[in-house]
Scaffold this motif. Structure first.
Motif, PDB file in Angstrom:
ATOM      1  N   UNK A  36      40.369  32.723  36.070  1.00 58.03           N
ATOM      2  CA  UNK A  36      40.887  32.635  34.710  1.00 58.03           C
ATOM      3  C   UNK A  36      39.978  31.926  33.734  1.00 58.03           C
ATOM      4  N   UNK A  37      38.664  32.060  33.908  1.00 58.07           N
ATOM      5  CA  UNK A  37      37.712  31.587  32.905  1.00 58.07           C
ATOM      6  C   UNK A  37      37.544  32.654  31.841  1.00 58.07           C
ATOM      7  N   UNK A  38      36.553  32.496  30.984  1.00 60.76           N
ATOM      8  CA  UNK A  38      36.362  33.438  29.869  1.00 60.76           C
ATOM      9  C   UNK A  38      36.242  34.879  30.316  1.00 60.76           C
ATOM     10  N   UNK A  39      35.438  35.142  31.331  1.00 61.41           N
ATOM     11  CA  UNK A  39      35.245  36.534  31.770  1.00 61.41           C
ATOM     12  C   UNK A  39      36.534  37.121  32.325  1.00 61.41           C
ATOM     13  N   UNK A  40      37.230  36.363  33.167  1.00 60.99           N
ATOM     14  CA  UNK A  40      38.480  36.848  33.739  1.00 60.99           C
ATOM     15  C   UNK A  40      39.554  37.052  32.684  1.00 60.99           C
ATOM     16  N   UNK A  41      39.606  36.154  31.715  1.00 62.47           N
ATOM     17  CA  UNK A  41      40.586  36.278  30.634  1.00 62.47           C
ATOM     18  C   UNK A  41      40.301  37.515  29.786  1.00 62.47           C
ATOM     19  N   UNK A  42      39.038  37.710  29.430  1.00 60.51           N
ATOM     20  CA  UNK A  42      38.676  38.871  28.612  1.00 60.51           C
ATOM     21  C   UNK A  42      38.951  40.167  29.370  1.00 60.51           C
ATOM     22  N   UNK A  59      43.124  29.779  40.376  1.00 60.89           N
ATOM     23  CA  UNK A  59      43.329  28.762  41.408  1.00 60.89           C
ATOM     24  C   UNK A  59      43.821  27.428  40.852  1.00 60.89           C
ATOM     25  N   UNK A  60      43.476  27.113  39.610  1.00 61.12           N
ATOM     26  CA  UNK A  60      43.873  25.814  39.048  1.00 61.12           C
ATOM     27  C   UNK A  60      45.203  25.921  38.300  1.00 61.12           C
ATOM     28  N   UNK A  61      45.605  24.822  37.705  1.00 62.94           N
ATOM     29  CA  UNK A  61      46.895  24.775  37.020  1.00 62.94           C
ATOM     30  C   UNK A  61      46.835  25.280  35.580  1.00 62.94           C
ATOM     31  N   UNK A  62      45.647  25.651  35.102  1.00 61.66           N
ATOM     32  CA  UNK A  62      45.525  26.140  33.732  1.00 61.66           C
ATOM     33  C   UNK A  62      44.385  27.140  33.634  1.00 61.66           C
ATOM     34  N   UNK A  63      44.460  28.008  32.646  1.00 58.21           N
ATOM     35  CA  UNK A  63      43.381  28.952  32.403  1.00 58.21           C
ATOM     36  C   UNK A  63      42.262  28.234  31.657  1.00 58.21           C
ATOM     37  N   UNK A  64      41.102  28.859  31.600  1.00 57.84           N
ATOM     38  CA  UNK A  64      40.011  28.326  30.792  1.00 57.84           C
ATOM     39  C   UNK A  64      38.714  28.108  31.536  1.00 57.84           C
ATOM     40  N   UNK A  65      38.781  27.884  32.825  1.00 51.32           N
ATOM     41  CA  UNK A  65      37.552  27.684  33.593  1.00 51.32           C
ATOM     42  C   UNK A  65      36.700  26.567  33.030  1.00 51.32           C
ATOM     43  N   UNK A  66      35.437  26.847  32.820  1.00 49.52           N
ATOM     44  CA  UNK A  66      34.489  25.840  32.323  1.00 49.52           C
ATOM     45  C   UNK A  66      34.829  25.355  30.914  1.00 49.52           C
ATOM     46  N   UNK A 120      35.103  34.626  39.270  1.00 54.04           N
ATOM     47  CA  UNK A 120      35.351  33.257  39.724  1.00 54.04           C
ATOM     48  C   UNK A 120      34.342  32.251  39.213  1.00 54.04           C
ATOM     49  N   UNK A 121      33.362  32.701  38.471  1.00 48.28           N
ATOM     50  CA  UNK A 121      32.445  31.764  37.835  1.00 48.28           C
ATOM     51  C   UNK A 121      31.496  31.091  38.799  1.00 48.28           C
TER      52      UNK A 121
END
Length: 139
Positions: A36-42, A59-66, A120-121
């Motif tokens: 759920x980082x930028x690439x996955x969100x887009x 995998x984490x509790x929020x979107x956004x990645x880096x 997954x970055x």
């Protein structure tokens, strides 16, 4: 001539070349996006906005990645807005968001997905810089 690009919107600079048109109902597919980082969100939003059935696994509790690291840097607070923007797009486009969820290849196969996007970055690296281990360095 250089083409403009954007970290958040991969269509920037390619608006006349790449058209993301809605799919016909009979061409709708089931898509899993892992990350759920930028690439996955887009990717999630683009696929869902075209009419596909999209599940986003983060995998984490929020979107956004880096972006979640960047948004706490003084002067980079605008990254909070980017994450809010993607949260809104996920809801509006009907993406099924699964937070706190790691997924295995076996689970993806069992889920019957037609396509899987792995976004997954990277794992941040610790640079070899004198003082990196100092208590005032947030690494």
């Amino acid at each position: 001539m250089m083409t403009a690009s954007c970290l958040v919107n991969p269509l920037s600079g390619y608006e006349t070349e790449l058209k993301l048109e809605p799919v016909a109902p009979e061409n709708k597919i089931k898509v899993a996006v892992v990350g759920g980082g930028c690439a996955g969100l887009a990717a999630s939003c683009a696929a869902a906005e075209r009419g596909h059935d999209v599940t986003l696994f983060e995998a984490s509790q929020e979107i956004g990645g880096q972006f979640n690291f960047a948004k706490v840097v003084p002067g980079k607070e605008e990254f909070h807005e980017t994450i809010k923007y993607f949260n809104s797009r996920l809801v509006l486009s009907g993406v099924d968001l699964k937070l706190n969820t790691t997924v295995t290849a076996e689970e993806l196969i069992a889920g019957g997905y037609d396509r899987v996007v792995v976004a997954t970055g990277v794992t941040p690296r610790v640079p070899n810089i004198p003082g990196i281990d100092h208590s005032k360095v947030g690494y």
